[in-house]
Design a protein around this motif. Structure first.
Motif, PDB file in Angstrom:
ATOM      1  N   LEU A 280       0.786  -1.250  -0.119  1.00 38.60           N
ATOM      2  CA  LEU A 280       0.083  -0.240   0.043  1.00 38.60           C
ATOM      3  C   LEU A 280       0.893   1.410   0.015  1.00 38.60           C
ATOM      4  CD1 LEU A 280      -2.044  -2.211   0.784  1.00 38.60           C
ATOM      5  CD2 LEU A 280      -3.167  -0.567   2.218  1.00 38.60           C
ATOM      6  N   THR A 281       0.221   2.464  -0.274  1.00 38.50           N
ATOM      7  CA  THR A 281       0.992   3.485  -0.201  1.00 38.50           C
ATOM      8  C   THR A 281       1.058   4.265   0.990  1.00 38.50           C
ATOM      9  OG1 THR A 281      -1.082   4.708  -0.768  1.00 38.50           O
ATOM     10  CG2 THR A 281       0.164   4.248  -2.673  1.00 38.50           C
ATOM     11  N   PRO A 282       2.003   4.724   1.315  1.00 41.13           N
ATOM     12  CA  PRO A 282       1.939   5.598   2.713  1.00 41.13           C
ATOM     13  C   PRO A 282       0.655   6.496   3.079  1.00 41.13           C
ATOM     14  CG  PRO A 282       4.241   5.834   1.619  1.00 41.13           C
ATOM     15  CD  PRO A 282       3.074   5.438   0.600  1.00 41.13           C
ATOM     16  N   GLN A 283       0.267   6.860   2.018  1.00 40.20           N
ATOM     17  CA  GLN A 283      -1.157   7.627   2.327  1.00 40.20           C
ATOM     18  C   GLN A 283      -2.368   6.625   2.984  1.00 40.20           C
ATOM     19  OE1 GLN A 283      -1.632  10.829   2.553  1.00 40.20           O
ATOM     20  NE2 GLN A 283      -3.671  10.814   3.061  1.00 40.20           N
ATOM     21  N   ALA A 284      -2.292   5.513   2.115  1.00 40.90           N
ATOM     22  CA  ALA A 284      -3.418   4.759   2.259  1.00 40.90           C
ATOM     23  C   ALA A 284      -3.123   4.185   3.713  1.00 40.90           C
ATOM     24  CB  ALA A 284      -3.340   3.451   1.164  1.00 40.90           C
ATOM     25  N   GLU A 285      -2.239   3.961   4.032  1.00 38.15           N
ATOM     26  CA  GLU A 285      -1.616   3.205   5.513  1.00 38.15           C
ATOM     27  C   GLU A 285      -2.011   4.230   6.622  1.00 38.15           C
ATOM     28  OE1 GLU A 285       2.271   1.780   5.442  1.00 38.15           O
ATOM     29  OE2 GLU A 285       1.891  -0.040   4.376  1.00 38.15           O
ATOM     30  N   LEU A 286      -1.790   5.589   6.305  1.00 38.60           N
ATOM     31  CA  LEU A 286      -1.934   6.632   7.282  1.00 38.60           C
ATOM     32  C   LEU A 286      -3.557   6.653   7.483  1.00 38.60           C
ATOM     33  CD1 LEU A 286       0.472   9.542   6.356  1.00 38.60           C
ATOM     34  CD2 LEU A 286       0.450   8.136   8.482  1.00 38.60           C
ATOM     35  N   GLU A 287      -4.366   6.341   6.426  1.00 37.68           N
ATOM     36  CA  GLU A 287      -5.811   6.341   6.587  1.00 37.68           C
ATOM     37  C   GLU A 287      -6.395   5.381   7.201  1.00 37.68           C
ATOM     38  OE1 GLU A 287      -6.925   7.101   2.368  1.00 37.68           O
ATOM     39  OE2 GLU A 287      -6.280   9.303   2.465  1.00 37.68           O
ATOM     40  N   GLY A 288      -5.510   4.291   7.665  1.00 44.27           N
ATOM     41  CA  GLY A 288      -6.104   3.227   8.086  1.00 44.27           C
ATOM     42  C   GLY A 288      -6.509   2.113   7.374  1.00 44.27           C
ATOM     43  N   GLY A 289      -6.028   2.108   5.929  1.00 48.23           N
ATOM     44  CA  GLY A 289      -6.494   1.019   5.248  1.00 48.23           C
ATOM     45  C   GLY A 289      -5.392  -0.187   5.275  1.00 48.23           C
ATOM     46  N   ASN A 290      -5.943  -1.540   4.889  1.00 48.18           N
ATOM     47  CA  ASN A 290      -5.066  -2.479   4.829  1.00 48.18           C
ATOM     48  C   ASN A 290      -5.221  -3.251   3.507  1.00 48.18           C
ATOM     49  OD1 ASN A 290      -7.222  -4.411   5.251  1.00 48.18           O
ATOM     50  ND2 ASN A 290      -6.970  -3.807   7.377  1.00 48.18           N
ATOM     51  N   SER A 291      -4.428  -4.322   3.320  1.00 49.18           N
ATOM     52  CA  SER A 291      -4.593  -5.105   1.949  1.00 49.18           C
ATOM     53  C   SER A 291      -5.725  -5.734   1.939  1.00 49.18           C
ATOM     54  CB  SER A 291      -3.348  -5.946   1.828  1.00 49.18           C
ATOM     55  OG  SER A 291      -3.063  -6.832   2.953  1.00 49.18           O
ATOM     56  N   ASP A 292      -6.217  -6.276   2.996  1.00 47.69           N
ATOM     57  CA  ASP A 292      -7.545  -6.898   3.040  1.00 47.69           C
ATOM     58  C   ASP A 292      -8.785  -5.942   2.420  1.00 47.69           C
ATOM     59  OD1 ASP A 292      -6.540  -9.182   4.000  1.00 47.69           O
ATOM     60  OD2 ASP A 292      -7.685  -9.268   5.775  1.00 47.69           O
ATOM     61  N   HIS A 293      -8.854  -4.912   2.811  1.00 45.35           N
ATOM     62  CA  HIS A 293      -9.601  -3.802   2.146  1.00 45.35           C
ATOM     63  C   HIS A 293      -9.570  -3.634   0.817  1.00 45.35           C
ATOM     64  CE1 HIS A 293      -9.711  -1.770   6.497  1.00 45.35           C
ATOM     65  NE2 HIS A 293     -10.359  -2.795   6.467  1.00 45.35           N
ATOM     66  N   ILE A 294      -8.209  -3.651   0.206  1.00 43.06           N
ATOM     67  CA  ILE A 294      -8.018  -3.465  -1.239  1.00 43.06           C
ATOM     68  C   ILE A 294      -8.571  -4.726  -1.851  1.00 43.06           C
ATOM     69  CG2 ILE A 294      -6.370  -3.095  -3.000  1.00 43.06           C
ATOM     70  CD1 ILE A 294      -6.772  -0.568  -1.369  1.00 43.06           C
ATOM     71  N   VAL A 295      -8.433  -6.181  -1.297  1.00 44.50           N
ATOM     72  CA  VAL A 295      -8.671  -7.170  -1.994  1.00 44.50           C
ATOM     73  C   VAL A 295     -10.276  -7.199  -2.103  1.00 44.50           C
ATOM     74  CG1 VAL A 295      -8.814  -9.612  -1.970  1.00 44.50           C
ATOM     75  CG2 VAL A 295      -6.738  -8.369  -1.446  1.00 44.50           C
ATOM     76  N   GLN A 296     -10.983  -6.821  -0.889  1.00 38.66           N
ATOM     77  CA  GLN A 296     -12.501  -6.811  -0.964  1.00 38.66           C
ATOM     78  C   GLN A 296     -12.966  -5.922  -1.854  1.00 38.66           C
ATOM     79  OE1 GLN A 296     -13.689  -9.239   1.070  1.00 38.66           O
ATOM     80  NE2 GLN A 296     -15.800  -8.791   0.201  1.00 38.66           N
ATOM     81  N   GLU A 297     -12.277  -4.607  -2.007  1.00 41.57           N
ATOM     82  CA  GLU A 297     -12.938  -3.580  -3.140  1.00 41.57           C
ATOM     83  C   GLU A 297     -12.601  -4.225  -4.532  1.00 41.57           C
ATOM     84  OE1 GLU A 297     -10.718   0.007  -2.200  1.00 41.57           O
ATOM     85  OE2 GLU A 297     -11.552   0.321  -0.248  1.00 41.57           O
ATOM     86  N   THR A 298     -11.675  -4.876  -4.600  1.00 38.21           N
ATOM     87  CA  THR A 298     -10.997  -5.400  -5.961  1.00 38.21           C
ATOM     88  C   THR A 298     -12.155  -6.462  -6.419  1.00 38.21           C
ATOM     89  OG1 THR A 298      -8.884  -4.917  -5.623  1.00 38.21           O
ATOM     90  CG2 THR A 298      -9.424  -6.624  -7.365  1.00 38.21           C
ATOM     91  N   LEU A 299     -12.559  -7.322  -5.352  1.00 38.61           N
ATOM     92  CA  LEU A 299     -13.515  -8.537  -5.749  1.00 38.61           C
ATOM     93  C   LEU A 299     -14.963  -7.738  -6.203  1.00 38.61           C
ATOM     94  CD1 LEU A 299     -12.369 -11.068  -2.924  1.00 38.61           C
ATOM     95  CD2 LEU A 299     -12.011 -11.164  -5.445  1.00 38.61           C
ATOM     96  N   ALA A 300     -15.234  -6.665  -5.394  1.00 42.03           N
ATOM     97  CA  ALA A 300     -16.438  -6.105  -5.584  1.00 42.03           C
ATOM     98  C   ALA A 300     -16.537  -5.295  -6.842  1.00 42.03           C
ATOM     99  CB  ALA A 300     -16.961  -5.122  -4.336  1.00 42.03           C
ATOM    100  N   SER A 301     -15.552  -4.963  -7.423  1.00 46.41           N
ATOM    101  CA  SER A 301     -15.540  -4.174  -8.472  1.00 46.41           C
ATOM    102  C   SER A 301     -15.294  -5.175  -9.895  1.00 46.41           C
ATOM    103  CB  SER A 301     -14.386  -3.178  -8.768  1.00 46.41           C
ATOM    104  OG  SER A 301     -13.376  -3.712  -8.404  1.00 46.41           O
ATOM    105  N   VAL A 302     -14.811  -6.274  -9.885  1.00 47.16           N
ATOM    106  CA  VAL A 302     -14.614  -7.341 -11.055  1.00 47.16           C
ATOM    107  C   VAL A 302     -15.977  -7.920 -11.295  1.00 47.16           C
ATOM    108  CG1 VAL A 302     -13.301  -9.008 -12.134  1.00 47.16           C
ATOM    109  CG2 VAL A 302     -12.205  -7.226 -10.530  1.00 47.16           C
ATOM    110  N   PRO A 303     -16.507  -7.857 -12.433  1.00 44.15           N
ATOM    111  CA  PRO A 303     -17.752  -8.692 -12.788  1.00 44.15           C
ATOM    112  C   PRO A 303     -17.499 -10.110 -12.637  1.00 44.15           C
ATOM    113  CG  PRO A 303     -17.283  -6.945 -14.371  1.00 44.15           C
ATOM    114  CD  PRO A 303     -16.253  -7.013 -13.452  1.00 44.15           C
ATOM    115  N   VAL A 304     -18.582 -10.683 -12.002  1.00 50.52           N
ATOM    116  CA  VAL A 304     -18.399 -12.287 -11.765  1.00 50.52           C
ATOM    117  C   VAL A 304     -18.858 -13.052 -13.158  1.00 50.52           C
ATOM    118  CG1 VAL A 304     -19.110 -14.144 -10.464  1.00 50.52           C
ATOM    119  CG2 VAL A 304     -18.691 -11.981  -9.365  1.00 50.52           C
ATOM    120  N   PRO A 305     -18.176 -13.960 -13.722  1.00 54.33           N
ATOM    121  CA  PRO A 305     -18.532 -14.750 -14.911  1.00 54.33           C
ATOM    122  C   PRO A 305     -19.985 -15.486 -14.403  1.00 54.33           C
ATOM    123  CG  PRO A 305     -16.575 -15.493 -13.552  1.00 54.33           C
ATOM    124  CD  PRO A 305     -16.854 -14.573 -13.045  1.00 54.33           C
ATOM    125  N   ARG A 306     -20.854 -15.867 -15.622  1.00 51.72           N
ATOM    126  CA  ARG A 306     -21.960 -16.594 -15.274  1.00 51.72           C
ATOM    127  C   ARG A 306     -21.868 -17.836 -15.910  1.00 51.72           C
ATOM    128  NH1 ARG A 306     -24.342 -13.974 -11.242  1.00 51.72           N
ATOM    129  NH2 ARG A 306     -24.483 -11.395 -11.645  1.00 51.72           N
TER     130      ARG A 306
END
Length: 306
Positions: A280-306
């Motif tokens: 993560l970028t230093p700014q994201a870490e200062l805002e309290g983010g972590n890699s789990d949040h990024i993964v969750q956001e990524t999964l939510a933004s990628v269309p799921v195949p049918r």
């Protein structure tokens, strides 16, 4: 494998999901990094898995004065026999517990790189193959950073999963206290292996044959590439991360008794497979983010195949 999972769940309360991830890593041929505060059963998890699969188990306590040869082995000269003899290190085992791996220096940590990736060790110019199956389970404490050496990205990328162990629930903790027995008594009462090393090799072969459709391949590719587009990520997932998700998804599907991978399998293994691979970028870490949040956001933004 089901017998293995059931027996482990009877001995390790409150870790059902992590136990299944450990079994999936074993089937996928990957390694596991366990992170959690002391006393949550990290060492016991690795020891229990080794005892139930009938494999050879070795524990390496990483300390600041640990040398690479203490892991891989060395060559000594016998004056009486007038010849050199190779002493193999504790890495020559089916399950190797690297306890508190971040307490040793980078040179010693790097001694595991060849073993983890190439399944071989070079001692005094001679290469030796490691036994199969071979699984490294490393632990680290997330709270104590004084006198530690954080694992570099190159070594973190060698781990298939990074599993986070948290405190058990109230009922689970009550069961832990109720079922506690001294270590010596536990060792005497321990049953034998529930499967052999050959059973694991056969299970690995079945997991390798699990079908992955092109739509699932495209789904995994989209997830990996999406992590690199995030402005909160300094270093996104590498192609090796995509391979990790692919192999872990096949192993998870095999544990579920299926011969095909679903998008849900990919979602389940994505978090432990990616959380240690994103910087993560230093700014994201200062805002309290972590890699789990990024993964969750990524999964939510990628269309799921049918």
């Amino acid at each position: 494998m089901e017998r293995l999972l059931e027996t482990m769940e009877q001995r390790l309360y409150g870790q059902k999901t992590n136990i299944r991830f450990m079994a999936a890593a074993l089937l996928a041929g990957g390694h596991v990094l366990l992170e959690g505060v002391p006393g949550l059963g990290k060492t016991k998890m690795a020891r229990t898995l080794a005892s139930l699969m009938g494999g050879e188990y070795r524990r390496i306590q990483f300390t600041p004065d640990l040398m690479p040869s203490d892991i891989t082995g060395s060559v000594i000269y016998h004056t009486k026999e007038n010849e050199f003899q190779t002493i193999r290190g504790p890495v020559f085992a089916n399950i190797v517990l690297a306890d508190e791996i971040n307490r040793s220096g980078p040179k010693t940590q790097a001694a595991l790189l060849e073993a983890m990736e190439e399944r071989q060790v070079t001692i005094h110019g001679t290469t030796y193959r490691l036994p199969e199956p071979f699984l490294v389970v490393a632990t680290q404490n997330p709270l104590e950073y004084e006198g530690t050496y954080p694992l570099p990205e190159a070594q973190l990328d060698r781990f298939l999963f990074k599993l986070m162990l948290d405190y058990p629930g109230e009922e689970q903790e009550r069961q832990i206290l109720k079922g506690h027995v001294p270590f010596e008594t536990e060792r005497e009462q321990a049953a034998g292996p529930v499967l052999s090393l050959e059973d694991i090799r056969v299970a690995r072969a079945h997991a390798a044959e699990v079908v992955v459709e092109d739509s699932i391949i495209a789904y995994i590719t989209s997830i990996i590439r999406k992590t690199r587009d995030s402005k909160r990520v300094q270093l996104g997932a590498s192609p090796r991360a995509g391979i990790a998700i692919l192999m872990a998804s096949k192993a998870w599907a095999a544990l579920e008794g299926r011969n095909y991978v679903t998008p849900d399998d990919v979602k389940l293994v994505a978090r432990p497979a990616l959380r240690h691979r994103l910087l993560l970028t230093p700014q994201a870490e200062l805002e309290g983010g972590n890699s789990d949040h990024i993964v969750q956001e990524t999964l939510a933004s990628v269309p799921v195949p049918r």
